[in-house]
Design a protein around this motif. Structure first.
Motif, PDB file in Angstrom:
ATOM      1  N   GLY A  64       6.041 -51.849 -12.814  1.00 18.45           N
ATOM      2  CA  GLY A  64       7.106 -50.866 -13.000  1.00 18.45           C
ATOM      3  C   GLY A  64       8.449 -51.590 -12.924  1.00 18.45           C
ATOM      4  N   TRP A  65       9.326 -51.330 -13.898  1.00 12.15           N
ATOM      5  CA  TRP A  65      10.569 -52.108 -13.995  1.00 12.15           C
ATOM      6  C   TRP A  65      11.723 -51.173 -14.335  1.00 12.15           C
ATOM      7  CZ3 TRP A  65      10.879 -56.985 -12.474  1.00 12.15           C
ATOM      8  CH2 TRP A  65      11.999 -57.737 -12.793  1.00 12.15           C
ATOM      9  N   TYR A  66      12.813 -51.264 -13.540  1.00 10.16           N
ATOM     10  CA  TYR A  66      13.982 -50.406 -13.761  1.00 10.16           C
ATOM     11  C   TYR A  66      15.100 -51.214 -14.415  1.00 10.16           C
ATOM     12  CZ  TYR A  66      16.888 -46.319 -13.084  1.00 10.16           C
ATOM     13  OH  TYR A  66      17.667 -45.202 -13.298  1.00 10.16           O
ATOM     14  N   VAL A  67      15.601 -50.706 -15.540  1.00  8.31           N
ATOM     15  CA  VAL A  67      16.663 -51.387 -16.288  1.00  8.31           C
ATOM     16  C   VAL A  67      17.931 -50.551 -16.186  1.00  8.31           C
ATOM     17  CG1 VAL A  67      17.407 -52.200 -18.557  1.00  8.31           C
ATOM     18  CG2 VAL A  67      14.996 -52.392 -17.875  1.00  8.31           C
ATOM     19  N   THR A  68      18.973 -51.145 -15.628  1.00  9.86           N
ATOM     20  CA  THR A  68      20.262 -50.455 -15.515  1.00  9.86           C
ATOM     21  C   THR A  68      21.131 -50.764 -16.729  1.00  9.86           C
ATOM     22  OG1 THR A  68      21.279 -52.279 -14.316  1.00  9.86           O
ATOM     23  CG2 THR A  68      20.131 -50.609 -13.008  1.00  9.86           C
ATOM     24  N   GLU A  69      22.277 -50.101 -16.789  1.00 11.28           N
ATOM     25  CA  GLU A  69      23.175 -50.254 -17.933  1.00 11.28           C
ATOM     26  C   GLU A  69      23.579 -51.700 -18.164  1.00 11.28           C
ATOM     27  OE1 GLU A  69      24.568 -48.905 -21.218  1.00 11.28           O
ATOM     28  OE2 GLU A  69      24.025 -47.380 -19.751  1.00 11.28           O
ATOM     29  N   GLY A  70      23.736 -52.443 -17.090  1.00 10.53           N
ATOM     30  CA  GLY A  70      24.205 -53.823 -17.246  1.00 10.53           C
ATOM     31  C   GLY A  70      23.107 -54.862 -17.321  1.00 10.53           C
ATOM     32  N   THR A  71      21.852 -54.415 -17.344  1.00 14.47           N
ATOM     33  CA  THR A  71      20.760 -55.398 -17.331  1.00 14.47           C
ATOM     34  C   THR A  71      19.878 -55.295 -18.564  1.00 14.47           C
ATOM     35  OG1 THR A  71      19.337 -53.888 -16.066  1.00 14.47           O
ATOM     36  CG2 THR A  71      20.672 -55.456 -14.814  1.00 14.47           C
ATOM     37  N   THR A  72      20.385 -54.663 -19.616  1.00 15.48           N
ATOM     38  CA  THR A  72      19.625 -54.613 -20.859  1.00 15.48           C
ATOM     39  C   THR A  72      19.629 -55.991 -21.518  1.00 15.48           C
ATOM     40  OG1 THR A  72      21.597 -53.874 -22.035  1.00 15.48           O
ATOM     41  CG2 THR A  72      20.086 -52.172 -21.253  1.00 15.48           C
ATOM     42  N   GLY A  73      18.787 -56.140 -22.546  1.00 19.67           N
ATOM     43  CA  GLY A  73      18.678 -57.426 -23.242  1.00 19.67           C
ATOM     44  C   GLY A  73      17.352 -58.087 -22.954  1.00 19.67           C
ATOM     45  N   ASN A  74      17.285 -59.379 -23.225  1.00 21.15           N
ATOM     46  CA  ASN A  74      16.036 -60.120 -23.061  1.00 21.15           C
ATOM     47  C   ASN A  74      15.748 -60.385 -21.591  1.00 21.15           C
ATOM     48  OD1 ASN A  74      15.770 -60.311 -25.871  1.00 21.15           O
ATOM     49  ND2 ASN A  74      16.956 -62.198 -25.952  1.00 21.15           N
ATOM     50  N   GLN A  75      14.528 -60.069 -21.177  1.00 24.23           N
ATOM     51  CA  GLN A  75      14.084 -60.367 -19.815  1.00 24.23           C
ATOM     52  C   GLN A  75      12.621 -60.811 -19.844  1.00 24.23           C
ATOM     53  OE1 GLN A  75      15.125 -57.807 -16.519  1.00 24.23           O
ATOM     54  NE2 GLN A  75      16.481 -56.582 -17.815  1.00 24.23           N
ATOM     55  N   PHE A 133      15.031 -55.271 -23.778  1.00 23.67           N
ATOM     56  CA  PHE A 133      15.311 -53.893 -23.354  1.00 23.67           C
ATOM     57  C   PHE A 133      16.643 -53.466 -23.954  1.00 23.67           C
ATOM     58  CE2 PHE A 133      12.582 -55.747 -20.132  1.00 23.67           C
ATOM     59  CZ  PHE A 133      11.596 -54.781 -19.984  1.00 23.67           C
ATOM     60  N   SER A 134      16.591 -52.521 -24.892  1.00 27.82           N
ATOM     61  CA  SER A 134      17.816 -52.092 -25.571  1.00 27.82           C
ATOM     62  C   SER A 134      18.487 -50.917 -24.881  1.00 27.82           C
ATOM     63  CB  SER A 134      17.509 -51.731 -27.024  1.00 27.82           C
ATOM     64  OG  SER A 134      16.557 -50.680 -27.073  1.00 27.82           O
ATOM     65  N   GLN A 135      17.749 -50.225 -24.017  1.00 32.74           N
ATOM     66  CA  GLN A 135      18.302 -49.052 -23.343  1.00 32.74           C
ATOM     67  C   GLN A 135      17.939 -49.092 -21.867  1.00 32.74           C
ATOM     68  OE1 GLN A 135      17.064 -45.415 -25.274  1.00 32.74           O
ATOM     69  NE2 GLN A 135      17.266 -46.275 -27.321  1.00 32.74           N
ATOM     70  N   GLY A 213       6.190 -38.070 -13.402  1.00 34.14           N
ATOM     71  CA  GLY A 213       6.647 -36.872 -12.715  1.00 34.14           C
ATOM     72  C   GLY A 213       7.206 -37.135 -11.338  1.00 34.14           C
ATOM     73  N   SER A 214       7.168 -38.381 -10.877  1.00 32.43           N
ATOM     74  CA  SER A 214       7.592 -38.685  -9.516  1.00 32.43           C
ATOM     75  C   SER A 214       9.086 -38.922  -9.425  1.00 32.43           C
ATOM     76  CB  SER A 214       6.864 -39.933  -9.006  1.00 32.43           C
ATOM     77  OG  SER A 214       7.384 -41.072  -9.670  1.00 32.43           O
ATOM     78  N   ALA A 215       9.555 -38.884  -8.205  1.00 33.80           N
ATOM     79  CA  ALA A 215      10.975 -39.144  -7.963  1.00 33.80           C
ATOM     80  C   ALA A 215      11.333 -40.578  -8.300  1.00 33.80           C
ATOM     81  CB  ALA A 215      11.307 -38.863  -6.493  1.00 33.80           C
ATOM     82  N   THR A 216      10.352 -41.473  -8.288  1.00 31.45           N
ATOM     83  CA  THR A 216      10.626 -42.881  -8.596  1.00 31.45           C
ATOM     84  C   THR A 216      11.232 -43.023  -9.974  1.00 31.45           C
ATOM     85  OG1 THR A 216       8.722 -43.509  -7.252  1.00 31.45           O
ATOM     86  CG2 THR A 216       9.557 -45.167  -8.780  1.00 31.45           C
ATOM     87  N   ALA A 217      10.716 -42.255 -10.922  1.00 33.44           N
ATOM     88  CA  ALA A 217      11.190 -42.379 -12.288  1.00 33.44           C
ATOM     89  C   ALA A 217      12.548 -41.727 -12.495  1.00 33.44           C
ATOM     90  CB  ALA A 217      10.178 -41.761 -13.236  1.00 33.44           C
ATOM     91  N   LYS A 218      12.943 -40.847 -11.589  1.00 30.16           N
ATOM     92  CA  LYS A 218      14.171 -40.085 -11.795  1.00 30.16           C
ATOM     93  C   LYS A 218      15.344 -40.608 -10.978  1.00 30.16           C
ATOM     94  CE  LYS A 218      11.373 -35.939 -12.591  1.00 30.16           C
ATOM     95  NZ  LYS A 218      10.992 -34.606 -12.101  1.00 30.16           N
ATOM     96  N   ALA A 219      15.054 -41.226  -9.855  1.00 31.18           N
ATOM     97  CA  ALA A 219      16.129 -41.670  -8.961  1.00 31.18           C
ATOM     98  C   ALA A 219      16.792 -42.928  -9.499  1.00 31.18           C
ATOM     99  CB  ALA A 219      15.564 -41.940  -7.566  1.00 31.18           C
ATOM    100  N   ALA A 220      18.005 -43.149  -9.054  1.00 31.60           N
ATOM    101  CA  ALA A 220      18.726 -44.372  -9.410  1.00 31.60           C
ATOM    102  C   ALA A 220      18.140 -45.539  -8.625  1.00 31.60           C
ATOM    103  CB  ALA A 220      20.209 -44.213  -9.109  1.00 31.60           C
ATOM    104  N   HIS A 221      17.955 -46.648  -9.303  1.00 26.20           N
ATOM    105  CA  HIS A 221      17.397 -47.836  -8.662  1.00 26.20           C
ATOM    106  C   HIS A 221      18.193 -49.047  -9.090  1.00 26.20           C
ATOM    107  CE1 HIS A 221      13.640 -46.300  -6.902  1.00 26.20           C
ATOM    108  NE2 HIS A 221      13.667 -45.432  -7.897  1.00 26.20           N
ATOM    109  N   PRO A 222      18.239 -50.080  -8.263  1.00 23.55           N
ATOM    110  CA  PRO A 222      18.772 -51.368  -8.722  1.00 23.55           C
ATOM    111  C   PRO A 222      17.867 -51.906  -9.823  1.00 23.55           C
ATOM    112  CG  PRO A 222      18.492 -51.325  -6.335  1.00 23.55           C
ATOM    113  CD  PRO A 222      17.807 -50.111  -6.876  1.00 23.55           C
ATOM    114  N   ALA A 223      18.409 -52.787 -10.649  1.00 24.20           N
ATOM    115  CA  ALA A 223      17.606 -53.387 -11.700  1.00 24.20           C
ATOM    116  C   ALA A 223      16.458 -54.173 -11.095  1.00 24.20           C
ATOM    117  CB  ALA A 223      18.463 -54.304 -12.572  1.00 24.20           C
ATOM    118  N   GLY A 224      15.315 -54.143 -11.768  1.00 27.10           N
ATOM    119  CA  GLY A 224      14.199 -54.973 -11.323  1.00 27.10           C
ATOM    120  C   GLY A 224      12.966 -54.170 -11.020  1.00 27.10           C
ATOM    121  N   ALA A 225      12.088 -54.783 -10.243  1.00 27.19           N
ATOM    122  CA  ALA A 225      10.786 -54.184  -9.962  1.00 27.19           C
ATOM    123  C   ALA A 225      10.920 -52.924  -9.144  1.00 27.19           C
ATOM    124  CB  ALA A 225       9.896 -55.188  -9.232  1.00 27.19           C
TER     125      ALA A 225
END
Length: 413
Positions: A64-75, A133-135, A213-225
């Motif tokens: 599971g990986w969270y991509v923020t606005e400033g961390t899009t692009g190649n990873q 990651f484009s978005q 459906g979990s809160a994990t997918a909806k809450a704000a997270h730092p970029a990364g795992a």
């Protein structure tokens, strides 16, 4: 064209579509069919046929990986191994010999899939997934494949009596049924909760692991795992459970006894030579314990080493089952236990203990012909030889010798 291709690739990434290497079309396999005709040259061969198949999209690596606005692009993301698929066929699980490869080739052809036909495992694949990651969003980064399981049977050529009383040779089901596991080329990708994906696809399996459906997918997270939720943990754990189709399933070969007291054999009085049809060489048992059965010329000095009796004989659907007792050294023909899984293992003679390594099926030509094929009961392999030469070993071949050199003559002496 290059611009269009690049645009298509960007569009696929934005939609969370998977990237997978192009796969060659499956090779068409021409297989023997139950009830089909065969010839005397086929008596020493066997072929697989596929009874059942099951295809299940399977995630082998996931993160599971969270991509923020400033961390899009190649990873490049290092995923965790979720389940391991290993190619296997039959009781011992190896893929040595032509029979296993032919069985898996038939699987691929029947399903229209490019499956692995040699020994390999998904655990040997790299865990790293490179993705653009484009978005921003919550992604499941994965590698996956189509796991293919099922069961197979074994076809042997043998005499069959027709309704009018005449005889013919047909492919009939013999011993050696079992189960197989293989998989298709791995694909990798990244998928979000909101992406529309084909039902039942590998990507859908990865999306299911996201626990959208979990809160994990909806809450704000730092970029990364993103740490797995309890629901994800349950789903990930389920990936490691054995398939219901193959759990507890094995080939129908019984366990080798591995020794024991000398057997009291009930041997027929008839003595035979097992000869190469139309040639001067026949099976000769060794004088030395560590030697094997070889092709030898019959002479007055053969000392009965080229004479065999059939012992404890039974017959099922026209196929003889017997132990092969050698008059010259008093031993029984066998494939030794330590070499049972080895293609081209040499036929030996040892003290008779009447285990299944010392039992053989004998497939016969139409009445009036002496031609036969010989198959070890435990290993399922057919007996044959590499070349016609004095001193050449008799060996086991998983599919037999397809050039007809596994067909012998059972000649009374």
């Amino acid at each position: 064209m290059a611009v269009a291709a690049a645009a298509a690739a960007v569009a696929a990434t934005a939609m969370g579509l998977a990237a997978s290497p192009a796969a060659a079309a499956p090779t068409k396999v021409t297989a023997a069919q139950p009830g089909g005709t065969c010839t005397a040259a086929d008596l020493g061969t066997r072929h697989p046929y596929i009874k059942t198949t099951e295809v299940s999209p399977t995630i082998t690596h996931f993160k599971g990986w969270y991509v923020t606005e400033g961390t899009t692009g190649n990873q490049t993301i290092t995923t965790s191994t979720q389940t391991t698929i290993t190619v296997s066929v039959g009781l011992n699980g190896n893929v040595e010999g032509s029979f296993a490869a032919e069985a898996l080739g038939q699987v691929g052809a029947s399903l229209g899939l490019n499956v692995k036909v040699d020994y390999s495992s998904t655990s040997s694949e790299s865990n790293s997934v490179g993705w653009t990651f484009s978005q921003p969003g919550y992604y499941g980064v994965y590698k996956g494949t189509k796991k293919v399981t099922g069961t197979y049977g074994s076809l042997n050529c043998n005499r069959a009596q027709q309704a009018d009383g005449s005889w013919t040779l047909k492919w009939a089901e013999g011993p050696g049924s079992g189960s197989f596991t293989t998989y298709t080329t791995l694909e990798e990708g990244a998928v979000r909760c909101q992406d529309e994906v084909p039902a039942g696809s590998i990507m859908a399996k990865a999306q299911d692991l996201l626990d959208c459906g979990s809160a994990t997918a909806k809450a704000a997270h730092p970029a990364g795992a993103v740490a797995p939720t309890a629901t994800q943990e349950q789903r990930l754990d389920s990936l490691t459970q054995p398939s219901a189709l193959t759990n507890g399933m094995s080939a129908t070969q019984p366990e080798a006894s591995g020794g024991g007291a000398r057997a009291a054999l009930d041997c027929q009085t008839q003595v035979y030579k097992i000869a190469v049809p139309g040639k001067s060489l026949s099976w000769g048992a060794p004088l030395l314990a560590d030697d094997g059965v070889r092709l030898r010329p019959s002479t007055i000095f053969s000392a009965h080493l080229d004479n065999w009796r059939l012992c404890n004989v039974t017959e099922h659907h026209g196929v003889l089952e017997a132990s092969l007792w050698n008059w010259g050294n008093g031993g029984c023909a066998t494939i030794t236990e330590q070499n049972a899984a080895t293609d081209r293992a040499v036929l030996m003679t040892v003290p008779c203990t009447e285990d299944d390594l010392q039992r053989f099926y004998i497939y016969r030509d139409k009445p009036g012909s002496t031609k036969i094929g010989v198959q070890n009961k435990y290993t399922g392999s057919m007996m044959g030889h590499d070349r016609y030469a004095d001193g050449e070993f008799i060996r086991q071949y998983s599919s037999g010798r397809q050039d007809g050199t596994g067909t012998y003559s059972l000649i009374g002496v």
